[in-house]
Design an enzyme around this catalytic site. Structure first.
Site, mmCIF file in Angstrom:
data_model
loop_
_atom_site.group_PDB
_atom_site.id
_atom_site.type_symbol
_atom_site.label_atom_id
_atom_site.label_comp_id
_atom_site.label_asym_id
_atom_site.label_seq_id
_atom_site.Cartn_x
_atom_site.Cartn_y
_atom_site.Cartn_z
ATOM 1 N N ASP A 175 80.302 80.306 -39.991
ATOM 2 C CA ASP A 175 79.843 80.132 -41.370
ATOM 3 C C ASP A 175 80.697 80.999 -42.287
ATOM 4 O OD1 ASP A 175 77.836 78.432 -40.622
ATOM 5 O OD2 ASP A 175 76.187 79.686 -41.341
ATOM 6 N N ASN A 183 79.991 79.593 -55.001
ATOM 7 C CA ASN A 183 79.767 78.414 -55.830
ATOM 8 C C ASN A 183 79.045 78.762 -57.123
ATOM 9 O OD1 ASN A 183 80.965 76.236 -54.448
ATOM 10 N ND2 ASN A 183 79.238 76.053 -53.045
ATOM 11 N N ASP A 192 85.289 74.856 -53.278
ATOM 12 C CA ASP A 192 86.147 73.886 -52.575
ATOM 13 C C ASP A 192 87.451 74.540 -52.137
ATOM 14 O OD1 ASP A 192 84.206 72.015 -53.050
ATOM 15 O OD2 ASP A 192 85.285 70.970 -54.643
ATOM 16 N N ASP A 218 79.231 74.860 -45.505
ATOM 17 C CA ASP A 218 80.152 75.953 -45.164
ATOM 18 C C ASP A 218 80.101 76.241 -43.667
ATOM 19 O OD1 ASP A 218 77.557 76.957 -45.158
ATOM 20 O OD2 ASP A 218 78.167 78.958 -45.787
#
Length: 316
Positions: A175, A183, A192, A218
């Site tokens: 992860d 974000n 991204d 993720d």
């Protein structure tokens, strides 16, 4: 004499007609020698008609392709009727193209097989598009890593091989740390970018046979064929250290990436790939509970403490 001239005129008209067609057309006698073709066939093969007539496939094509053509011709003349199959053709410029051959036998006045006529359809572009579509269906569109479905297809194959040969493999569950905060604070474009740069960094350390997939927002999985837990730990640590060097910068600030990883190796009593996935997931939970930016193994191998991610302008 009149009849002969009429026949010759008819042949000329037929030749003119097939010369206007864009698809390569050829005719062979019962011995497999070319007796006629159209201009498109001359252009594709790069052999003039005068030289082509009387030749066999071995005179105009590489031996490995000629053997395929000859085998198909013999089967067709033996069985009669029509035939179609995909193969390659070497064009006049030396390039190889994917084509479909459509062939049919023709008969003499006594009703016996007298030869073969055929048409070639170039499907190179269609094959290219099919390959691109198939590849796109296997990959995560954002990062270029494999997708979850492809992961299970390949991982199940690897598990079957493991049960047959006993050669162990390892699985890493990874992860990206604080991805939601990236974000929310820096924006989804930065998120991204983080995903793409992480995948690029990880892939630089992988072998061709390794199975690396994005399985969630993720979340990633990395299956390492023929790799024991100790080797997987070394690789995971190397990737983790390189990921720590990656920074995501935007007008809103910047952040250094980090990752949490759980890993385990296959065991003889595992009955499916999901058994291994569950153990790796438990190890990932331990890595997060230990403060993130670390690697935890499900077995006795464990890594030492690593400092948590540090940021510049953003407190995440």
């Amino acid at each position: 004499m009149i009849s002969q001239q009429t026949d010759l005129e008819f042949v000329r008209r037929i030749q003119n007609a097939i010369d206007m067609l864009p698809s390569p057309i050829f005719i062979k006698d019962g011995g497999g020698r070319y007796i006629a073709c159209n201009r498109a066939f001359e252009s594709y093969i790069g052999v003039p008609r005068a030289k082509l007539c009387g030749s066999t496939v071995y005179d105009i094509a590489p031996a490995e392709l000629a053997a395929i053509y000859e085998k198909a011709d013999l089967e067709l003349m033996d069985k009669g009727g029509t035939q179609s199959y995909e193969a390659n053709v070497r064009y006049a410029d030396g390039t190889y193209h994917d084509v479909v051959f459509f062939k049919s036998v023709f008969y003499n006045a006594e009703g016996k097989t007298d030869g073969i006529s055929g048409v070639i359809l170039d499907i190179t572009e269609r094959k290219r598009m099919e390959s691109e579509l198939a590849q796109a269906a296997r990959l995560d569109f954002l990062t270029g890593a494999l997708n979850l479905r492809t992961f299970y297809d390949l991982a199940n194959q690897q598990f079957t091989s493991f049960k047959r040969t006993g050669e162990e493999f390892s699985l890493l569950m990874i992860d990206l740390d604080y991805f939601k905060e990236i974000n929310d604070t820096l924006g989804h474009e930065a998120g991204d970018d983080a995903l793409r740069k992480f995948v690029q960094t990880a892939k630089a350390n992988l072998r061709e046979q390794d199975i690396f997939a994005r399985t969630g927002g993720d979340e990633f999985r990395l299956l390492l064929p023929g790799t024991p837990e100790s080797g997987a730990m070394l690789l995971a640590e190397r990737i983790r250290e390189e990921v720590n060097q990656v920074r995501i910068g935007t007008p809103n600030g910047s952040i250094a990436l980090s990752m949490s990883t759980g890993l385990c190796s296959s065991l003889p009593d595992d009955h499916s790939i999901d058994c291994i996935v569950r153990r790796a997931d438990v190890a990932l939970y331990r890595a997060k509970a230990a403060g993130r930016n670390t690697v935890k193994a499900h077995g006795h191998i464990d890594c030492k403490y690593h400092p948590d991610v540090k940021t510049d302008s953003v407190n995440v």
